[in-house]
Write a protein that holds these residues in place. Structure first.
Motif: not given
Length: 192
Positions: A61-66, A123-126, A136-144
């Motif tokens: 989802a980040t778009g920079i993974h590759d 570098w700013v994006l990273l 924000s823990a965007a990669h996780l459900h907040t409760a988790q």
């Protein structure tokens, strides 16, 4: 709505430790073990690495993974040049960026993110994604994330949800109720 399965890109060990060192420079934390080279240990508690920066970066989802292997290679190339220019002799058994001490990592990232640097946008994006993992823990459900003791959410004082996994505020933000509920509002708070 059905949730799209998340994909995580695998990266090599050198890229992993390099990107961990980068993330730790953005939001520092304490060493995970005594010989931890990626985390400089200049702060107490968990930083971006403990917050899951690598998990977030590897998420499609980040778009920079590759491009993570390439980014790690580039920052190591910049670290090698930085070490030569400043007369440092880093530990050759470590990737060049990881071999820099914390203050030198900071100086290099400042250089890379300065307006006018040709690779500044990378570098700013990273850096933003590393910070996002912490705040924000965007990669996780907040409760988790809260159940796991996420360092950023915990530091910000985010509370656990109620028993039904919803967050409610017991006190009004302005110290008083500003408006009455609409008469057609359902018990769950949705408009009728």
């Amino acid at each position: 709505m059905q949730r799209v399965p998340e994909q995580r890109v695998d990266i090599g060990a050198e890229a992993t430790v390099t990107l961990e060192a980068y993330a730790d420079t953005i939001v520092p934390g304490e060493k995970r073990w005594p010989g931890d080279h990626a985390v400089a240990g200049v702060s107490t508690g968990g930083g971006a690495v403990t917050a899951g920066a690598l998990e977030l970066l590897r998420w499609d989802a980040t778009g920079i993974h590759d491009g993570l292997e390439d980014l790690a290679g580039r920052v190591n190339d910049h670290a090698r040049t930085y070490a030569e220019q400043t007369g440092l002799t880093p530990d050759a058994s470590l990737p060049p960026f990881v071999a820099l001490d914390y203050d030198d990592r900071v100086r290099l990232i400042q250089e890379l993110t300065t307006p006018g640097h040709p690779e500044k946008d990378f570098w700013v994006l990273l850096s933003l994604f590393c910070n996002m993992a912490y705040d924000s823990a965007a990669h996780l459900h907040t409760a988790q994330a809260l159940d796991a003791g996420h360092p950023g959410l915990t530091a910000m004082g985010i509370t656990q949800p109620d028993a039904d996994d919803l967050w409610r505020f017991q006190e009004f933000g302005y110290g008083r109720q500003l408006a009455a509920h609409h008469p057609d509002t359902t018990p769950t708070g949705s408009p009728a």
